[in-house]
Design a protein around this motif. Structure first.
Motif, PDB file in Angstrom:
ATOM      1  N   ARG A   1       0.999  -1.020  -0.070  1.00 41.28           N
ATOM      2  CA  ARG A   1       0.183   0.045   0.527  1.00 41.28           C
ATOM      3  C   ARG A   1       1.012   1.441   0.353  1.00 41.28           C
ATOM      4  O   ARG A   1       1.938   1.044   0.880  1.00 41.28           O
ATOM      5  CB  ARG A   1      -1.058   0.064   1.337  1.00 41.28           C
ATOM      6  N   GLN A   2       0.721   2.352  -1.209  1.00 41.13           N
ATOM      7  CA  GLN A   2       0.961   3.641  -0.977  1.00 41.13           C
ATOM      8  C   GLN A   2       2.795   3.226  -0.416  1.00 41.13           C
ATOM      9  O   GLN A   2       2.974   3.603   0.819  1.00 41.13           O
ATOM     10  CB  GLN A   2       0.636   4.073  -0.319  1.00 41.13           C
ATOM     11  N   PRO A   3       3.455   2.553  -1.383  1.00 41.83           N
ATOM     12  CA  PRO A   3       5.243   2.734  -0.714  1.00 41.83           C
ATOM     13  C   PRO A   3       5.762   3.874  -0.775  1.00 41.83           C
ATOM     14  O   PRO A   3       5.755   4.638  -1.732  1.00 41.83           O
ATOM     15  CB  PRO A   3       5.887   1.576  -1.437  1.00 41.83           C
ATOM     16  N   ALA A   4       6.157   4.073   0.013  1.00 41.76           N
ATOM     17  CA  ALA A   4       7.169   5.342   0.190  1.00 41.76           C
ATOM     18  C   ALA A   4       8.334   5.157  -0.224  1.00 41.76           C
ATOM     19  O   ALA A   4       8.922   6.810  -0.208  1.00 41.76           O
ATOM     20  CB  ALA A   4       6.971   5.502   2.046  1.00 41.76           C
ATOM     21  N   THR A   5       8.370   4.477   0.066  1.00 41.97           N
ATOM     22  CA  THR A   5      10.347   4.305  -0.855  1.00 41.97           C
ATOM     23  C   THR A   5      10.589   2.956  -1.953  1.00 41.97           C
ATOM     24  O   THR A   5       9.227   2.459  -2.131  1.00 41.97           O
ATOM     25  CB  THR A   5      11.869   3.651   0.164  1.00 41.97           C
TER      26      THR A   5
ATOM     27  N   PHE B   1      -2.513   1.889  -3.950  1.00 36.90           N
ATOM     28  CA  PHE B   1      -2.557   3.834  -4.124  1.00 36.90           C
ATOM     29  C   PHE B   1      -3.940   4.216  -3.994  1.00 36.90           C
ATOM     30  O   PHE B   1      -4.896   4.039  -4.925  1.00 36.90           O
ATOM     31  CB  PHE B   1      -1.959   4.649  -5.116  1.00 36.90           C
TER      32      PHE B   1
END
Length: 141
Positions: A27-31, A44
């Motif tokens: 879910r919406q990977p930040a890296t 997303f």
């Protein structure tokens, strides 16, 4: 208690995770993902719109984008198989356990983007319609 929106997202991710195992669902990977990652499904949230309100109820439309990501020689096949399985999981229960009014596919980009080193991304967008109390996001309507 979490909002109906968050409960819908968690339920959706749980269903995708079960249907796509062993491929990860993020879910919406930040890296950024490492080059060796894949195939993987990325989830997303694009937005949550208020579509109508009456009698202390609010109708809402949550837009979710799923992106099948794969790398390597069979990237197109792997990404396509992943998005096909994800599509089936999303539409298997259009009421998402009674929390949603409906789930529908909005669009899919079957012209895959060729990023780098044989990376393929196949996005598909879905709209989840649901209802809440007008003054309380945790109460289904």
């Amino acid at each position: 208690m979490n909002s109906v929106r968050e409960r819908l997202l968690r339920l959706l991710i749980d269903r995708l995770t079960a249907a796509l195992a062993p491929a990860p669902v993020l879910r919406q990977p930040a890296t950024p993902l490492p080059r060796e990652a894949g195939p993987v499904l990325l989830v997303f949230v694009e937005g949550d719109a208020l579509t109508a309100h009456a009698n202390r109820l609010a109708d809402r439309a949550l837009t979710v984008r799923l992106v099948a990501l794969a790398r390597g020689a069979d990237a197109f096949d792997a990404a396509d198989r992943l998005i096909v399985a994800a599509h089936a999981a999303v539409l298997a229960d259009p009421n998402l356990g009674g929390l949603a009014l409906a789930v529908r596919e909005l669009d899919a980009d079957w012209d895959a983007d060729d990023l780098d080193a044989g990376t393929v991304m196949l996005p598909a967008r879905y709209e989840i319609r649901y209802r809440t109390a007008l003054t309380d996001l945790t109460t289904p309507g």
